[in-house]
Structure formats: C-alpha cells, structure tokens
Design an enzyme around this catalytic site. Sequence first.
Site, PDB file in Angstrom:
ATOM      1  N   ILE A 134      45.767  18.346 -23.812  1.00 20.51           N
ATOM      2  CA  ILE A 134      44.641  19.003 -24.506  1.00 20.51           C
ATOM      3  C   ILE A 134      43.465  19.612 -23.453  1.00 20.51           C
ATOM      4  O   ILE A 134      42.858  18.580 -23.438  1.00 20.51           O
ATOM      5  CB  ILE A 134      44.606  18.483 -25.775  1.00 20.51           C
ATOM      6  CG1 ILE A 134      45.790  18.468 -26.755  1.00 20.51           C
ATOM      7  CG2 ILE A 134      43.299  19.113 -26.473  1.00 20.51           C
ATOM      8  CD1 ILE A 134      45.812  17.718 -27.870  1.00 20.51           C
ATOM      9  N   GLU A 135      43.600  20.652 -22.998  1.00 21.50           N
ATOM     10  CA  GLU A 135      42.586  20.912 -21.877  1.00 21.50           C
ATOM     11  C   GLU A 135      41.430  21.832 -22.394  1.00 21.50           C
ATOM     12  O   GLU A 135      40.663  22.580 -21.678  1.00 21.50           O
ATOM     13  CB  GLU A 135      43.118  21.420 -20.643  1.00 21.50           C
ATOM     14  CG  GLU A 135      44.307  20.475 -20.205  1.00 21.50           C
ATOM     15  CD  GLU A 135      44.716  20.801 -18.771  1.00 21.50           C
ATOM     16  OE1 GLU A 135      43.956  21.336 -17.999  1.00 21.50           O
ATOM     17  OE2 GLU A 135      45.936  20.334 -18.416  1.00 21.50           O
TER      18      GLU A 135
END
Length: 372
Positions: A134-135
């Site tokens: 999850i960037e």
Amino acid sequence: MGVSADTVRMGLSDCSLLGLLLSIGVSACWGGCPCSDPALCQPIRDTRDFEVYVFYVGGENWKNYDWAHVTTVALFAPYDPELMCFAHSKGARFVLKGDIPLKDIVAPDSRSAWIEQQVTLAKAQYMDGINLDIEQTVLPGSEEYYALTALVKETTEAFHREIPGSQVTFDVAWSPAWIDLRCYNYTGIADLCDFLFVMSYDEQSQIWTECIAGANAPFNQTIQGYEKFINIGIDPKKLVMGVPWYGYDYSCLHLTEDNQCKIEKKPFRGAECSDAAGRQVPYRTIMKQVNASLSGRLWDDVQKAPFYHYKDEKGDTHQVWYDDPESISLKVTYIKKLGLRGIGMWNGDTLDYSNDPIAQQQTAAMWKALLP
Ligand SMILES: *[C@@H]1O[C@H](CO)[C@@H](O)[C@H](O)[C@H]1NC(C)=O
Ligand SMILES: *[C@@H]1O[C@H](CO)[C@@H](O)[C@H](O)[C@H]1NC(C)=O
Ligand SMILES: *[C@@H]1O[C@H](CO)[C@@H](O)[C@H](O)[C@H]1NC(C)=O
C-alpha cells in the site's frame, strides 16, 4: 538451474471453476491440490534465519531462481499452481499481493470483509500469507492513518489464525521520514506484522535539490534510511533490505563535463523534480547496453553506484543509473552490521536467464551478491 514439471499433477480442470466459486464465497476446490504430492499443498511453517524475499512479476524465469536461498516469493502476477508446488517443494513461502484504496477500508466492516476475501483466496490457492503493498499518500492523524494500522493488525491476526505459519509483511519506502507523503505509523505497523520490506530504491522520487539525475539507491542515503527505522524503535529483525534489480534511464537536457545530467522537471508529491523524468530499465537490458555505450561502465564514488552514457537515435544523450553486484554487495555488508532480517529485490524477473554464457555469469553474480 532447471526444473522439471513433475511437482504438478496433470489436469487442473477440477479447479477451473475456482474463480466463480470464490466469487460466491465457497471454496469447493478444497482438496483439489494441484501438486503431485498433496503434502506440497500444506503451508510452510518453518522460519529460516536469513530471509531472501523475491517479487515475482510473471513468466517462467522463476524456474531459474536461486532456490537454495529463496525463502518467500510474492505473487505480483497471475496465480501459477506450478510455482506454488515448486516453491513449497523448496520450503519457500508463496504469498499474495494485497492492495486496496484506504478510503475503502476505513469502516471496520469493509475492512474485515476485505481481509476475509484475502484469507479465502490464499487458502484456496494453498498460499502462505500476504504482502501488503500500500504505497498511498496518508496524512498523519487522518482516518486513513488509523485505518492502515488497523488493517495491518487485523490482517496479521486473521492470517496467523487461519493459516498457521503464514507470513504478513508490509512494504515501506526507503526511510520512515514520510517519503512521498506516506505518513504512516511505522513503529505500530512493524510491531503488528511479521516484517517490513524496505524498498531501498526509487530514492530520487522526490528531488529537493538541483534537478540532476542520481543513483536509484545511493549508498549513504540507503543506510541512513535503515538507521532511521532503527532509531524510531523498530527491531532490525523486522526489516528486510530491498535492493533494485533495475535502473533508471534519464534523457539529459544538458550533460556537464563532470557528468551532471540535468533533467526535466517532473513534480511528485510536493517536490519539483523526480525520477519520474526517467524510465525504469531491467538489469538485463542495461547489461546489453553498457559495454557498447559512449562511456562504458563508470563508477560514482560518492553515491557508490555504476552509471553510463549513451546517445539515442535522435542524438540525445542519456545517463543510466543502476545497481550491480559491486553496489549491492556494499549495501549487503550492512545487513550483518545492523542485524537486519534479510534481503530481497524488486524484482526477480529482470535478469537474463537465457543460456548465453555471459548472461548466465551475470545472473549468477546478481544472486550471489545478495548473500552477506
Ligand atoms: C501506532 O500504533 C501503535 C499500535 O497500534 C499504537 O500503540 C500507537 O499509539 C500508534 N502511534 C501513533 C503515533 O499513532
Ligand atoms: C562487458 O564488459 C565486462 C568487463 O570487461 C565483461 O566482463 C562482460 O562480459 C562484458 N559483457 C558483454 C555482454 O560482453
Ligand atoms: C557518507 O557517510 C559517511 C559516514 O557517515 C561520511 O563520512 C561520508 O562523508 C558520507 N558521504 C556522503 C557522500 O554523504
């Protein structure tokens, strides 16, 4: 290194309805183990002292990975049952990729529903965990900030409960200093999952100084990132060092005599310039280009990384920065010094795994450079 197909049973037709069955929430493919030996469908339970974490992005290159050392393969490609059976036959975990817009999991109910889907999918595919990639941008104190920490906690609890021995990991930027506006609760997240995969690359995503090309993973900056994670209280055994098996090709607006390549402005999350002005290139492409380039391989002793120059068909000069066994080995010496849990790369499929003898040497040298 070759692989025979005998770990996979012929005829996967009993699983052809898997997608449909999953979508209606039933896992009737249960017992439909695709491996020749049903024991290979069991989750991996052992932990090894040194983690070698591989991102798999597709194709057949996995047959030539260095399986004597690989401990986890993260599936960033369509599911391949043959790869699952093979990884298990080598004692390696095979884990899902997990990504979800954070606004969709702020509500506890939708969060649990998403987690349940992931656990169901992992079980149906005989997998051993999940890599949370999850960037996204998160502001401190926002709903998403708390939801993200809760997501990591609840995902880890669910996987550990439902798949004994499974592994839940979380990908972080090269430093906890809110790189790319990823203002996460890093200490909380590290405590709540098995370990962090530190993406020590794309370190020019936000260039705050002059707009010139630089190394993908400069030595000092990379090590300082780990020191920061440790200084904020994260156990080094919760950190796996991620190294790049790719580089960046920049078109220079101007190249100075001391090799400074001026690049066009490409703002990214608050910074005026970014590696988005460049193009990512796999290691195998770089190896085909470097010897015949204008400069040949050059070494930057400040950033401790190789680079070279070439001219394209239009006559524009390019500067290419990359990592090779020399630059990677320097970083790897810090795994022991800092007491980190292991190493990994983005990604396992960028090397030339053909029969060409020079390529074979170069590929073997990249795998070998991972080991401290
Ligand atoms: C981070 O998460 C941990 C574990 O949930 C929690 O105890 C801590 O208060 C959080 N810290 C911040 C700054 O939100
Ligand atoms: C490029 O040059 C290096 C160093 O001389 C050599 O080891 C390598 O084999 C060469 N690569 C190719 C593809 O010719
Ligand atoms: C890298 O770090 C070392 C040790 O802290 C320091 O002596 C050196 O000057 C640094 N180099 C650069 C280019 O920042």
